[in-house]
Design an enzyme around this catalytic site. Sequence first.
Site, PDB file in Angstrom:
ATOM      1  N   THR B 149      60.367  51.113  35.553  1.00 24.82           N
ATOM      2  CA  THR B 149      58.871  51.162  35.334  1.00 24.82           C
ATOM      3  C   THR B 149      58.162  50.212  36.126  1.00 24.82           C
ATOM      4  O   THR B 149      57.720  50.865  37.181  1.00 24.82           O
ATOM      5  CB  THR B 149      58.746  50.716  33.686  1.00 24.82           C
ATOM      6  N   LYS B 175      67.662  49.251  34.126  1.00 26.17           N
ATOM      7  CA  LYS B 175      66.046  48.710  34.618  1.00 26.17           C
ATOM      8  C   LYS B 175      65.669  47.515  33.689  1.00 26.17           C
ATOM      9  O   LYS B 175      66.076  47.319  32.599  1.00 26.17           O
ATOM     10  CB  LYS B 175      65.355  49.938  34.326  1.00 26.17           C
ATOM     11  N   THR B 186      63.633  44.366  28.045  1.00 23.90           N
ATOM     12  CA  THR B 186      63.105  45.632  27.981  1.00 23.90           C
ATOM     13  C   THR B 186      64.145  46.421  29.096  1.00 23.90           C
ATOM     14  O   THR B 186      63.660  46.543  30.215  1.00 23.90           O
ATOM     15  CB  THR B 186      61.668  45.636  28.893  1.00 23.90           C
ATOM     16  N   GLU B 272      59.150  40.607  36.944  1.00 30.18           N
ATOM     17  CA  GLU B 272      58.067  40.999  37.507  1.00 30.18           C
ATOM     18  C   GLU B 272      57.402  39.636  38.397  1.00 30.18           C
ATOM     19  O   GLU B 272      57.247  38.559  37.973  1.00 30.18           O
ATOM     20  CB  GLU B 272      57.117  41.334  36.123  1.00 30.18           C
ATOM     21  N   ASN B 393      51.077  42.608  34.624  1.00 31.01           N
ATOM     22  CA  ASN B 393      51.184  42.925  33.352  1.00 31.01           C
ATOM     23  C   ASN B 393      49.669  42.742  32.738  1.00 31.01           C
ATOM     24  O   ASN B 393      49.531  43.224  31.652  1.00 31.01           O
ATOM     25  CB  ASN B 393      51.851  41.634  32.610  1.00 31.01           C
ATOM     26  N   THR B 398      46.690  50.227  33.000  1.00 33.46           N
ATOM     27  CA  THR B 398      45.577  51.063  33.630  1.00 33.46           C
ATOM     28  C   THR B 398      46.053  51.745  34.860  1.00 33.46           C
ATOM     29  O   THR B 398      47.062  51.552  35.230  1.00 33.46           O
ATOM     30  CB  THR B 398      44.652  49.950  34.033  1.00 33.46           C
TER      31      THR B 398
END
Lengths: 398, 398
Positions: B149, B175, B186, B272, B393, B398
């Site tokens: 992702t 992942k 996640t 991230e 995040n 979007t």
Amino acid sequence: MKTSPSIKTPNGFFFSVTEAAIKKPGRKDFALIFSEVESAIAGTFTTNLVKAAPVQLCMRKIASGRGQAIVVNSGNANACTGKQGMKDARDIVTISSKQLGIRMELTYICSTGVIGTPMPMQRILPAIGPLTGGLGNASFDDIAKAIMTTDTFPKITSRQIKIQGKQGTITGICKGAGMIAPNMATMLCFILTDIAIEKMTLHAALKSAIGKSFNRITIDGDMSTNDTALIMANGVLGNKPLTKNSSEFPEFQKALDELTYELSKLIVQDGEGATKLVEVVVKNAKNESDAEKAALAIANSSLVKTAIYGNDANWGRIMAAVGYSRIIFNPEKTDLFFNKVKVVRSGIMNNKDKEATDEIRKKELKITVDLHAGKASAKVLTCDLTEDYIRINAEYRT
Amino acid sequence: MKTSPSIKTPNGFFFSVTEAAIKKPGRKDFALIFSEVESAIAGTFTTNLVKAAPVQLCMRKIASGRGQAIVVNSGNANACTGKQGMKDARDIVTISSKQLGIRMELTYICSTGVIGTPMPMQRILPAIGPLTGGLGNASFDDIAKAIMTTDTFPKITSRQIKIQGKQGTITGICKGAGMIAPNMATMLCFILTDIAIEKMTLHAALKSAIGKSFNRITIDGDMSTNDTALIMANGVLGNKPLTKNSSEFPEFQKALDELTYELSKLIVQDGEGATKLVEVVVKNAKNESDAEKAALAIANSSLVKTAIYGNDANWGRIMAAVGYSRIIFNPEKTDLFFNKVKVVRSGIMNNKDKEATDEIRKKELKITVDLHAGKASAKVLTCDLTEDYIRINAEYRT
């Protein structure tokens, strides 16, 4: 007096600020609050096991319920400073008390700033003279400015209530702005009142007010070593001291509740890098503890807070946060609102994405989660998480 | 096979990927893992009370300990999607099983991506044919790519061990990359092996390996609705199935431990926005639970993580985090290290700021807190917190 017109300072208190160049030169970072008479005093303190030296000192003093002076500095937290830190705190108290002509039991001390750096006593000790000698040269507002660290504005608010026919005043200041987590914040709060109130009643009133204000805000979930809230009641108003049974006590409590709530709201509004104020309400939980856990999980979620910053009505992250908050509820009975827009109905999306996005663009957002599991509720204030939070905290000591 | 040279795929497994344009077109987001024979299978799942439909489905299936196929998609988590989400997951399983010619009990399903959006079944259903029909057109590496992702690189690793004179292979993919918190992440993880192993033993081995790897990493403290780790052992190697009493079992466990640890490390490295890998070790705690609580408090602290990002050896924030972790220890006995540099000795600074700053500038940092309170220890992996985390995040949907 330089205080803004709507803010009245309670009678019988005097203030002083001076520069001790504790972190760096160029600002007044050393402050004194002084009551003309010995006062009732109550306090609440961080529950962090690592307590700064001034916190340890105040906790011992507060048992007496009596006080007259508060010495406070920004720029150095005097935390994780060992025996030397405790000696430094004591020395400041001793010398200040002597110069003020009061017993050292009556002088309290608070510090905020960097953790782990010894207090620069070579600069602090010579500043005590100008500080105590300057009493009256400053306003309560100036104290609010002196205690700022990463705060972008001073925080002060005030209430007036009639007690036995006389106008009494309660005024408070505080500072945030990071390391804000429940069970207080990196937070100093000083509340002064000229209303006479019995010391145990004062303690109970403060504890109750803090429980629904400063203990229900969170910016980054980090709990500080230095959190302190002190309330001093000097009784200069001349009323018969309030007790829990006084007919005016509920009004006093209400004013104090409002005042601490307003101050805690100011802290969140000024959260490091924050662009939005977010009120999280969890309602119809099985009990208050569940409601609080769920509200805090949402309010502390980095993913929720970044989504709010990005104007993304990503309610899935909110559901996920409630899901890991360790409360029992039925996701398929849960409703979720952004302000008044119901975005989740019975656990699934309600096709209100456009309306929700309009709401999330506003400066103030209320997230309501209705668990349909009972009758208890809890409210927590927080803010969004932005690049500026990172910048401020990545560079704090430099 | 397109897999990198050091990665061997266990025998008897076939792979397929295709594009279902689940979130948006342009990438292969729909994948299939298939064993040529029915296999032993074990799994661990998110402890979030809000569980995605595929997680609920897998949890029911896994009790049998038998499986042959795993269908997985990125782009949509199929979480908070109610009865429709459960129907969608079942439909995918039913149709895939039929086309693969296996009982639907043997087909598992996993999803990752946005929460709360219905699965685009109008695009998924027509893609099942090409997916099952394409078996063999892809490598395990390609599956690792399909499930990404916000990951910036695919994560795959492998071990080989000798079992009864034959070379067995264990290979895993996973992942991340946000919503990573203990008790899984996640996180999707698929481990395949051609070594035969009895199903209860397989379950125990997986649980033990996950406990010290995926359950000890944290990026943002948010726990996902979709975390799933599955291990499939098809026994194509032809060895006598391993049990806990087999002489080779410890070696199998060791290989699995190493493999899951390496995968979890890859997740944190790819956290991230992360620029640094941080290992937090708390040692000489009273018990393992205390060590873990303290390590997690440090690893989850936004203030600690932003300081590391800013190359600021701000150890006071680490002490504060241990202080609020709700363990009992004596701050005045605590030592703290950045790599091998002792920055705190007995709770106060050790005048090693310059050396500590040199260490914190490195890409990998080990923070060791020695509590001198007992003999237990725990290790948690995390990363720094940067502006890029916010950007990723704030804009995810979007």
